[in-house]
Write a protein that holds these residues in place. Structure first.
Motif, PDB file in Angstrom:
ATOM      1  N   PRO A  92      35.410  40.160  51.518  1.00  0.00           N
ATOM      2  CA  PRO A  92      34.248  39.286  51.312  1.00  0.00           C
ATOM      3  C   PRO A  92      33.927  39.045  49.835  1.00  0.00           C
ATOM      4  O   PRO A  92      33.584  37.924  49.454  1.00  0.00           O
ATOM      5  CB  PRO A  92      33.116  40.040  52.017  1.00  0.00           C
ATOM      6  N   ILE A  93      34.020  40.092  49.002  1.00  0.00           N
ATOM      7  CA  ILE A  93      33.742  39.918  47.568  1.00  0.00           C
ATOM      8  C   ILE A  93      34.758  38.964  46.943  1.00  0.00           C
ATOM      9  O   ILE A  93      34.400  38.032  46.198  1.00  0.00           O
ATOM     10  CB  ILE A  93      33.752  41.279  46.843  1.00  0.00           C
ATOM     11  N   ILE A  94      36.053  39.189  47.251  1.00  0.00           N
ATOM     12  CA  ILE A  94      37.099  38.309  46.707  1.00  0.00           C
ATOM     13  C   ILE A  94      36.889  36.873  47.196  1.00  0.00           C
ATOM     14  O   ILE A  94      36.966  35.914  46.415  1.00  0.00           O
ATOM     15  CB  ILE A  94      38.496  38.818  47.118  1.00  0.00           C
ATOM     16  N   GLY A  95      36.613  36.733  48.491  1.00  0.00           N
ATOM     17  CA  GLY A  95      36.411  35.406  49.057  1.00  0.00           C
ATOM     18  C   GLY A  95      35.220  34.686  48.462  1.00  0.00           C
ATOM     19  O   GLY A  95      35.280  33.479  48.179  1.00  0.00           O
ATOM     20  N   THR A 114      32.771  31.063  53.220  1.00  0.00           N
ATOM     21  CA  THR A 114      32.247  32.341  52.724  1.00  0.00           C
ATOM     22  C   THR A 114      31.995  33.320  53.873  1.00  0.00           C
ATOM     23  O   THR A 114      32.298  34.511  53.755  1.00  0.00           O
ATOM     24  CB  THR A 114      30.945  32.134  51.932  1.00  0.00           C
ATOM     25  N   PHE A 115      31.466  32.823  54.986  1.00  0.00           N
ATOM     26  CA  PHE A 115      31.181  33.703  56.108  1.00  0.00           C
ATOM     27  C   PHE A 115      32.468  34.242  56.735  1.00  0.00           C
ATOM     28  O   PHE A 115      32.526  35.404  57.149  1.00  0.00           O
ATOM     29  CB  PHE A 115      30.353  32.968  57.162  1.00  0.00           C
ATOM     30  N   MET A 150      25.893  39.026  53.977  1.00  0.00           N
ATOM     31  CA  MET A 150      26.796  37.996  53.486  1.00  0.00           C
ATOM     32  C   MET A 150      26.215  36.607  53.704  1.00  0.00           C
ATOM     33  O   MET A 150      26.317  35.723  52.836  1.00  0.00           O
ATOM     34  CB  MET A 150      28.147  38.116  54.200  1.00  0.00           C
ATOM     35  N   LEU A 151      25.585  36.414  54.840  1.00  0.00           N
ATOM     36  CA  LEU A 151      24.988  35.119  55.150  1.00  0.00           C
ATOM     37  C   LEU A 151      23.858  34.799  54.178  1.00  0.00           C
ATOM     38  O   LEU A 151      23.762  33.679  53.654  1.00  0.00           O
ATOM     39  CB  LEU A 151      24.482  35.121  56.590  1.00  0.00           C
ATOM     40  N   LEU A 152      22.997  35.774  53.913  1.00  0.00           N
ATOM     41  CA  LEU A 152      21.881  35.556  52.988  1.00  0.00           C
ATOM     42  C   LEU A 152      22.377  35.303  51.563  1.00  0.00           C
ATOM     43  O   LEU A 152      21.867  34.422  50.863  1.00  0.00           O
ATOM     44  CB  LEU A 152      20.952  36.768  53.014  1.00  0.00           C
ATOM     45  N   LEU A 153      23.402  36.049  51.127  1.00  0.00           N
ATOM     46  CA  LEU A 153      23.954  35.827  49.794  1.00  0.00           C
ATOM     47  C   LEU A 153      24.584  34.437  49.686  1.00  0.00           C
ATOM     48  O   LEU A 153      24.473  33.771  48.642  1.00  0.00           O
ATOM     49  CB  LEU A 153      24.997  36.896  49.467  1.00  0.00           C
ATOM     50  N   SER A 154      25.240  34.004  50.750  1.00  0.00           N
ATOM     51  CA  SER A 154      25.861  32.682  50.732  1.00  0.00           C
ATOM     52  C   SER A 154      24.817  31.586  50.565  1.00  0.00           C
ATOM     53  O   SER A 154      25.068  30.563  49.916  1.00  0.00           O
ATOM     54  CB  SER A 154      26.660  32.450  52.021  1.00  0.00           C
ATOM     55  N   ILE A 155      23.642  31.808  51.145  1.00  0.00           N
ATOM     56  CA  ILE A 155      22.584  30.798  51.047  1.00  0.00           C
ATOM     57  C   ILE A 155      21.877  30.890  49.679  1.00  0.00           C
ATOM     58  O   ILE A 155      21.641  29.870  49.024  1.00  0.00           O
ATOM     59  CB  ILE A 155      21.579  30.980  52.197  1.00  0.00           C
ATOM     60  N   SER A 165      39.263  52.990  55.521  1.00  0.00           N
ATOM     61  CA  SER A 165      40.010  52.034  54.701  1.00  0.00           C
ATOM     62  C   SER A 165      39.924  50.625  55.272  1.00  0.00           C
ATOM     63  O   SER A 165      39.702  49.650  54.534  1.00  0.00           O
ATOM     64  CB  SER A 165      41.476  52.466  54.598  1.00  0.00           C
ATOM     65  N   ILE A 166      40.097  50.497  56.586  1.00  0.00           N
ATOM     66  CA  ILE A 166      40.056  49.174  57.214  1.00  0.00           C
ATOM     67  C   ILE A 166      38.653  48.578  57.118  1.00  0.00           C
ATOM     68  O   ILE A 166      38.485  47.385  56.810  1.00  0.00           O
ATOM     69  CB  ILE A 166      40.523  49.252  58.683  1.00  0.00           C
ATOM     70  N   VAL A 167      37.635  49.388  57.374  1.00  0.00           N
ATOM     71  CA  VAL A 167      36.250  48.908  57.268  1.00  0.00           C
ATOM     72  C   VAL A 167      35.936  48.469  55.846  1.00  0.00           C
ATOM     73  O   VAL A 167      35.328  47.409  55.629  1.00  0.00           O
ATOM     74  CB  VAL A 167      35.270  50.012  57.726  1.00  0.00           C
ATOM     75  N   LEU A 168      36.357  49.251  54.861  1.00  0.00           N
ATOM     76  CA  LEU A 168      36.093  48.914  53.461  1.00  0.00           C
ATOM     77  C   LEU A 168      36.744  47.583  53.079  1.00  0.00           C
ATOM     78  O   LEU A 168      36.119  46.738  52.419  1.00  0.00           O
ATOM     79  CB  LEU A 168      36.610  50.036  52.557  1.00  0.00           C
TER      80      LEU A 168
END
Length: 475
Positions: free
Chosen positions: A394-397, A420-421, A465-470, A384-387
């Motif tokens: 991250p998705i919400i952010g 985002t990161f 996440m980093l690649l998606l942010s870019i 649960s914590i990992v998810l």
């Protein structure tokens, strides 16, 4: 032109992964030290106390001072503060739900909530974004320094939340253990006191009488002290045996004239001081006997990290104070004879504070080395914590950031990268420090078993996440 023009994707991925690889190498070093017996649970407790109470204040102070141009932060300052509150709020809400519905172990009840709320918002982002920010994608050299400054601003409410709320709640999991220690200390203290009660000497009793005389004279009377002053301070039963017949005069009932003459000046002169002293005495008694109150006081008002953040903000926003420590223009360093007068103190704080991140990662590796698979947290808690920390927040952010930056027409690439990161960082190592300090035994098996799972997975999710942010940058 796309965001990746001129930048090799493989080089970008390696730039993001390299700091993570470095962290895992240091973690492995701590793992080996624990297996060799150099770092025990007791040693970890001592080192954690040093990190939290001695090294973190310096690290927080220089991090805040790294804000190069406070007056030019403007919109970025407000955005970073709001995002810090947003991520802490989301983490706390999801953490409370995890605590309530996954039924974590008793010693990890509030710890599970804080492990969800408290991400590693400083060490990991600084290690990764410092190198990414200096890439040609973000304007080359100098971008990393701006990223660190943004992270320092983001960290201000985070540090306050960690030490005011996080430490307090984690300590609640070990409240009964701490109270037992305090009770044992109290019993030992009372035993020692009773053992010494019969050893009051004649000299000590005379001292009480002298103190009574001085108290009466201080009350404003020019005459000799009356019985009313001494009656309060000298016990009848114990003093008469030692002082003889003269003590009877000391404890005799005062007449009305002496009472009116002496009591009123004493009350007028000492009432304010007496109230303050009574409040202070009551506070100290509560501090010595109430373990939870002591932890709260030390983790809020007297917490060195919170004090250092406040001092750092005062210094950074007062130009003449800031110029005592750092260069007014970091890109244009002055001559040696024009160095900031207190630059050596800033260098000292940077050097000492810089020891906190590697020591913390070493302790994390050492904690992993002591974890037994049979004592791992239940999968429902870890999962649960990992998810929540690596997927949901991250998705919400990311979605919120996309609409905020598009709607407000914010075109700051470094700011976009930071907010985002920060949404996808793993649980803060500080949760392990606080658990080690709060637990009288120094054991942090529960939170360490969570870190054992979440950090390897975060190496993958943070890179994605980093690649998606870019790739999905809205400008």
């Amino acid at each position: 032109m796309t965001a990746l023009d001129g930048v090799s994707p493989s080089l970008l991925i390696w730039s993001a992964a390299r700091p993570v690889v470095k962290l895992f190498l240091v973690m492995a070093f701590g793992f080996v030290l624990a297996k060799l017996g150099y770092i025990s649970a007791t040693t970890s407790k001592a080192i954690s106390s040093i990190i939290v109470y001695a090294l973190y204040p310096f690290l927080m102070f220089v991090s805040v001072l790294s804000i190069s141009q406070p007056s030019q932060l403007g919109q970025a300052f407000v955005v970073l503060m709001l995002y810090a509150v947003l991520y802490l709020g989301l983490g706390s809400i999801f953490g409370y739900l995890i605590m309530r519905y996954t039924k974590p172990p008793a010693k990890f009840k509030w710890g599970s909530m804080m492990a969800t709320a408290c991400g590693n918002f400083t060490d990991v982002p600084i290690a990764i974004l410092l190198s990414i920010g200096d890439s040609p994608l973000f304007g080359g050299p100098g971008g990393g320094t701006i990223a660190v400054a943004y992270i320092a601003v983001f960290a201000v409410p985070v540090v306050v939340y960690f030490f005011v709320v996080g430490f307090r709640l984690i300590s609640e999991d070990f409240r009964s253990d701490s109270e037992s220690e305090v009770l044992i200390e109290s019993v030992d203290s009372q035993h020692t006191t009773h053992a010494n009660e019969d050893t009051v000497t004649n000299e000590q009793m005379k001292t009480l009488v002298v103190d009574a005389k001085e108290s009466a004279y201080e009350s404003g009377s020019s005459s000799a002290p009356t019985a009313s002053a001494m009656h309060v301070l000298v016990p009848i039963e114990e003093s008469s045996a030692e002082l003889g017949d003269s003590s009877k005069n000391l404890v005799a009932e005062p007449d009305r004239h002496s009472l009116e003459h002496n009591s009123r000046p004493m009350k007028t002169h000492r009432s304010g001081f007496s109230k303050i002293k009574s409040f202070y005495d009551a506070l100290m008694v509560k501090y010595r006997t109430d373990a939870n109150f002591r932890l709260w006081l030390e983790s809020t008002i007297f917490n060195s990290s919170n004090i250092s953040v406040v001092l750092g903000l005062v210094v950074v926003f007062v130009p003449w104070l800031r110029n005592l420590f750092v260069y007014s223009d970091p890109s244009n360093k002055p001559a040696l004879n024009q160095e900031p007068p207190l630059r050596v103190l800033y260098d000292f704080a940077t050097f000492v504070g810089g020891a906190a991140p590697p020591l913390g990662v070493i302790l994390l590796g050492a904690g992993l080395g002591r974890v037994k698979l049979s004592k791992m947290l239940p999968f429902r808690v870890i999962g649960s914590i990992v998810l929540v920390r690596l997927v949901i927040i991250p998705i919400i952010g990311f979605v919120i950031s996309y609409f905020v930056f598009t709607g407000l027409n914010i075109r700051d690439k470094i700011l976009w990268l930071v907010v985002t990161f920060e949404s996808g960082v793993p649980t803060a190592i500080s949760c392990m420090y606080f658990t080690i300090i709060a637990n009288p035994s120094g054991d942090a098996t529960d939170v360490t078993s969570l870190l054992l799972v979440i950090y390897p997975l975060s190496a993958i999710t943070m890179t994605v996440m980093l690649l998606l942010s870019i790739l999905l940058m809205p400008f």
